[in-house]
Motif scaffolding. Structure first.
Motif, PDB file in Angstrom:
ATOM      1  N   LYS A  47       0.889  -1.173   0.107  1.00  0.00           N
ATOM      2  CA  LYS A  47       0.133   0.053   0.071  1.00  0.00           C
ATOM      3  C   LYS A  47       1.041   1.216  -0.195  1.00  0.00           C
ATOM      4  O   LYS A  47       0.584   2.273  -0.645  1.00  0.00           O
ATOM      5  CB  LYS A  47      -1.118  -0.025   1.283  1.00  0.00           C
ATOM      6  CG  LYS A  47      -1.991  -1.078   1.044  1.00  0.00           C
ATOM      7  CD  LYS A  47      -3.089  -0.953   2.141  1.00  0.00           C
ATOM      8  CE  LYS A  47      -2.575  -1.173   3.617  1.00  0.00           C
ATOM      9  NZ  LYS A  47      -3.767  -1.787   4.401  1.00  0.00           N
ATOM     10  N   ALA A  50       2.359   1.776  -3.365  1.00  0.00           N
ATOM     11  CA  ALA A  50       1.312   2.457  -4.339  1.00  0.00           C
ATOM     12  C   ALA A  50       1.117   3.975  -4.098  1.00  0.00           C
ATOM     13  O   ALA A  50       0.923   4.812  -4.897  1.00  0.00           O
ATOM     14  CB  ALA A  50      -0.105   1.549  -4.171  1.00  0.00           C
ATOM     15  N   VAL A 243      -5.381  -7.731  -3.344  1.00  0.00           N
ATOM     16  CA  VAL A 243      -5.704  -6.572  -3.932  1.00  0.00           C
ATOM     17  C   VAL A 243      -6.466  -6.670  -5.108  1.00  0.00           C
ATOM     18  O   VAL A 243      -6.388  -6.185  -6.250  1.00  0.00           O
ATOM     19  CB  VAL A 243      -4.449  -5.660  -4.265  1.00  0.00           C
ATOM     20  CG1 VAL A 243      -3.869  -5.198  -3.045  1.00  0.00           C
ATOM     21  CG2 VAL A 243      -3.441  -6.632  -4.897  1.00  0.00           C
ATOM     22  N   TRP A 246      -7.307  -3.814  -7.484  1.00  0.00           N
ATOM     23  CA  TRP A 246      -6.217  -3.087  -8.239  1.00  0.00           C
ATOM     24  C   TRP A 246      -6.215  -3.308  -9.803  1.00  0.00           C
ATOM     25  O   TRP A 246      -5.781  -2.317 -10.319  1.00  0.00           O
ATOM     26  CB  TRP A 246      -4.863  -3.312  -7.717  1.00  0.00           C
ATOM     27  CG  TRP A 246      -4.307  -2.749  -6.364  1.00  0.00           C
ATOM     28  CD1 TRP A 246      -5.403  -2.149  -5.362  1.00  0.00           C
ATOM     29  CD2 TRP A 246      -3.291  -2.635  -5.854  1.00  0.00           C
ATOM     30  NE1 TRP A 246      -4.692  -1.627  -4.551  1.00  0.00           N
ATOM     31  CE2 TRP A 246      -3.146  -1.853  -4.631  1.00  0.00           C
ATOM     32  CE3 TRP A 246      -1.761  -3.164  -6.313  1.00  0.00           C
ATOM     33  CZ2 TRP A 246      -2.216  -1.634  -3.877  1.00  0.00           C
ATOM     34  CZ3 TRP A 246      -0.838  -2.799  -5.552  1.00  0.00           C
ATOM     35  CH2 TRP A 246      -0.871  -2.107  -4.304  1.00  0.00           C
ATOM     36  N   LEU A 276      -0.413   1.696  -9.746  1.00  0.00           N
ATOM     37  CA  LEU A 276      -0.658   0.188  -9.305  1.00  0.00           C
ATOM     38  C   LEU A 276       0.570  -0.598  -9.835  1.00  0.00           C
ATOM     39  O   LEU A 276       0.810  -1.511  -9.192  1.00  0.00           O
ATOM     40  CB  LEU A 276      -2.016   0.013  -9.252  1.00  0.00           C
ATOM     41  CG  LEU A 276      -2.833   0.770  -8.553  1.00  0.00           C
ATOM     42  CD1 LEU A 276      -4.555   0.486  -8.570  1.00  0.00           C
ATOM     43  CD2 LEU A 276      -2.606   0.928  -7.039  1.00  0.00           C
TER      44      LEU A 276
END
Ligand SMILES: Cc1ncc(COP(=O)(O)O)c(C=O)c1O
Length: 394
Positions: A47, A50, A243, A246, A276
């Motif tokens: 995270k 990102a 995720v 994403w 991402l």
């Protein structure tokens, strides 16, 4: 005057039953064990990667077939885990999840009328993928385990009979959704021999490659003798790094096939979200312990849900990989899987996926429903509490 109508293609498949079940779960405040998305947080490190990418202004289109750091990371990962030699310049295409990767692949390799072999029960997207690409699917049945602890199997003769000079590709999903089957090296070698005999491409969806139980080993199809040149490997960060939103996935394919996939991908979506992609590159570099912990934690969740479902009266088929449990619902005495799943979501408060959505003929799945266990302990505990209201037929 123009008449409003959908294309014949779009009319040939329904909305996703799995995503429909999620909407029903939300509407009824049910515990959602239908759609396979984790309800716990993604790893902090990725995270942070990102957020950092957005702050560093990685905010414009990436190269259409994928940002170089991510393609490099994918090639390095394939080499480290599967011993494959992958050229990130010519063999890797980053897509919007493995969903787009599969669609772009099918559109790139299939001509209308070509046949594509698919094991059933199958992940529901493969049906519409075949329709949209013009492929005629040839289904080969995975048969239920004969007894507790057994495995889903297929009849090698039935598989061989599905191949002909009309066959363009076979889709393999290992570890498998919905059955939890992990194809063995011997099974894959048999499939590889047929691919070589009939000059057929293997399209392998390996999105659950790290989610394995009881010592099961994932064998990448491309690592088998003679298969690197005829395998398209599909994967994504969705499941391995929790995720699913994403939308970053990829294909690894021989260069000439990759160039076809890249053209289709470019005009379908241009590219996956650039920041991402940067974070996905960081994710692939997570330490080995991350991947073993992931499997161990899912192993505990599997055991928990097996226990909950077993006590509620389901006959469960224990998965060896992925994060789903297929169950037999015969003891509940419902006319079919859809009626049972509706009762479960509206009256009991737990969402599942009716088995029929995994088969060409709905009747084949009428005694089955699928549950997922990519959920927090609290979510599984809430499901347990609600399932105690369920009654088997006397
Ligand atoms: C076998 C299989 N392939 C592909 C997908 C979709 O993956 P993605 O989120 O990468 O598009 C799923 C999601 O459930 C799946 O189970």
């Amino acid at each position: 005057m123009a008449r409003a109508r959908t294309s014949a293609k779009a009319a040939r498949f329904t909305e996703s039953v799995i995503r429909e079940m999620t909407r029903l779960a939300n509407q009824h405040g049910a515990v959602n064990l239908s759609q396979g998305f984790p309800d716990f947080p993604a790893p902090d490190a990725i995270k942070a990667a990102a957020c950092e990418a957005i702050r560093a202004d990685v905010n414009q289109y990436a190269i259409t077939w994928g940002a170089k750091p991510l393609r490099d990371a994918i090639a390095a990962d394939a080499s480290r885990r599967a011993g494959l030699s992958v050229d990130p310049q010519t063999q890797v295409t980053v897509c919007c999840g493995s969903t787009e990767a599969m669609m772009a692949t099918m559109l790139a390799i299939v001509d209308p009328g070509d046949e594509v072999v698919v094991f059933e029960p199958f992940y529901e997207n493969y049906g519409p993928d075949a329709v949209l690409s013009g492929a005629t699917p040839r289904f080969v049945r995975l048969r239920r385990p004969a007894g507790p602890g057994g495995d889903w199997t297929f009849d090698p003769d039935e598989l061989a009979a599905a191949f002909s000079n009309r066959t363009r590709a076979i889709i393999i999903n290992t570890p498998n959704n919905p059955t939890g089957k992990v194809f063995t090296r011997d099974e894959l070698a048999g499939i590889a021999r047929l691919c070589q005999q009939w000059d057929v491409m293997a399209v392998t969806d390996e999105i659950y490659e790290h989610i394995l139980y009881d010592g099961a080993r994932h064998v990448p199809m491309a690592s088998l003798d003679g298969m690197a040149d005829r395998t398209i490997t599909i994967n994504s960060v969705s499941k391995t790094f929790s995720v699913t939103g994403w939308r970053v996935g990829w294909t690894i394919a021989p260069p000439d096939i990759s160039s076809g996939i890249r053209k289709v991908h470019d005009f379908l979506t241009v590219g996956a979200a650039a920041p991402l992609q940067a974070a996905a590159a960081a994710a692939l570099g997570m330490p080995a312990a991350y991947f073993s912990d992931l499997a161990a934690t899912y192993g505990r969740r599997r055991d928990r849900l097996m226990d909950i479902l077993g006590r509620a009266g389901f006959q469960c088929f224990q998965p060896r990989g992925a994060y789903y449990i297929m169950t037999d619902i015969t003891p509940f005495g419902f006319p079919d899987d859809v009626a049972f799943a509706r009762h479960l979501v509206t009256d009991v408060g737990v969402a599942s996926v009716p088995g029929s959505s995994f088969y060409r003929e709905p009747a084949s799945g009428r005694t089955e429903v699928r549950f997922c266990f990519c959920k927090k302990d609290e979510t599984l505990a809430a499901a347990e509490e609600r399932l105690s209201r369920l009654r088997v037929k006397a």
